[in-house]
Motif scaffolding. Sequence first.
Motif, PDB file in Angstrom:
ATOM      1  N   HIS A   1       0.835  -1.209   0.000  1.00 49.05           N
ATOM      2  CA  HIS A   1       0.000   0.000   0.000  1.00 49.05           C
ATOM      3  C   HIS A   1       0.866   1.253   0.000  1.00 49.05           C
ATOM      4  N   LEU A   2       1.922   1.250   0.808  1.00 50.10           N
ATOM      5  CA  LEU A   2       2.836   2.397   0.845  1.00 50.10           C
ATOM      6  C   LEU A   2       3.522   2.590  -0.507  1.00 50.10           C
ATOM      7  N   CYS A   3       3.888   1.487  -1.162  1.00 44.98           N
ATOM      8  CA  CYS A   3       4.496   1.576  -2.490  1.00 44.98           C
ATOM      9  C   CYS A   3       3.517   2.211  -3.467  1.00 44.98           C
TER      10      CYS A   3
ATOM     11  N   GLU B   1      20.717   1.557  -0.942  1.00 48.02           N
ATOM     12  CA  GLU B   1      20.531   2.632   0.031  1.00 48.02           C
ATOM     13  C   GLU B   1      19.308   3.469  -0.361  1.00 48.02           C
ATOM     14  N   PRO B   2      18.121   2.975  -0.087  1.00 50.85           N
ATOM     15  CA  PRO B   2      16.917   3.727  -0.447  1.00 50.85           C
ATOM     16  C   PRO B   2      16.756   4.962   0.432  1.00 50.85           C
ATOM     17  N   PRO B   3      16.160   6.030  -0.085  1.00 47.94           N
ATOM     18  CA  PRO B   3      15.866   7.187   0.769  1.00 47.94           C
ATOM     19  C   PRO B   3      14.828   6.787   1.813  1.00 47.94           C
ATOM     20  N   ALA B   4      14.784   7.520   2.904  1.00 51.45           N
ATOM     21  CA  ALA B   4      13.906   7.156   4.018  1.00 51.45           C
ATOM     22  C   ALA B   4      12.444   7.054   3.597  1.00 51.45           C
ATOM     23  N   ASP B   5      12.011   7.929   2.687  1.00 52.58           N
ATOM     24  CA  ASP B   5      10.599   7.916   2.298  1.00 52.58           C
ATOM     25  C   ASP B   5      10.261   6.801   1.307  1.00 52.58           C
ATOM     26  N   LYS B   6      11.265   6.005   0.936  1.00 55.16           N
ATOM     27  CA  LYS B   6      11.019   4.874   0.035  1.00 55.16           C
ATOM     28  C   LYS B   6      11.505   3.556   0.646  1.00 55.16           C
ATOM     29  N   VAL B   7      11.700   3.521   1.948  1.00 55.28           N
ATOM     30  CA  VAL B   7      12.254   2.330   2.592  1.00 55.28           C
ATOM     31  C   VAL B   7      11.345   1.112   2.435  1.00 55.28           C
ATOM     32  N   HIS B   8      10.044   1.342   2.246  1.00 57.05           N
ATOM     33  CA  HIS B   8       9.107   0.232   2.070  1.00 57.05           C
ATOM     34  C   HIS B   8       9.407  -0.573   0.811  1.00 57.05           C
ATOM     35  N   PHE B   9       9.986   0.081  -0.203  1.00 56.32           N
ATOM     36  CA  PHE B   9      10.354  -0.645  -1.426  1.00 56.32           C
ATOM     37  C   PHE B   9      11.486  -1.639  -1.152  1.00 56.32           C
TER      38      PHE B   9
END
Length: 202
Positions: free
Chosen positions: A116-118, A165-173
């Motif tokens: 859902h977050l993605c 190293e995903p950005p914090a706002d994309k950590v769900h990916f």
Amino acid sequence: MQNISVSLAALVGSRLCHDLISPIGAIQNGLELLALTGGGKDSPELALIQDSCESATARIRFFRVAFGFASETQGMSAREISSTLEAVTKGTRLRTHWSADGDQSRRDVQLCYLAHLCCESALPMGGSVTIDRDAAGWTVRASGPRVNADTVFWDHLNGIAPLDEPPADKVHFALLPVLAKDQNRQLLATTDQDSASIKIAV
């Protein structure tokens, strides 16, 4: 079984959410007492604080499932799942529909919440997310006036692009494929101009 790094991160997430929910609940109780005593009952300031507390509580409940620890034996009711999704999107341009009936494994719900977050990330102008289940597994589908799905992140869900190293706002990916693999689930992410979807095989 989850590797120790993932399990530790999940336990940290659970602890943070657990500790944050109590003071927010205390603020809400204080607001209710003020209302009962007539202390600024209808003031816009108190209404704003109340709305903010409700929003924070909803996000913490959602994050506790999405990023917290989930054991094989834990379950969630359809009512709890739906109410959390409704609360977390209240006041936003996003609407979510949970169509699966009955109790569900908390691990399944965790994967769906991360998906859902993605999908939410792909809807900068808002839209709708539907979550349903059939014999093949779960499908989380996003649609809206503008779908902006960054190829790197969605390719990572399909296992064809690194995301070290995903950005914090994309950590769900980054987390979704790790948990799916841990549960022997296959992911299939697809995007086009009008929609984006993530299938999670049973």
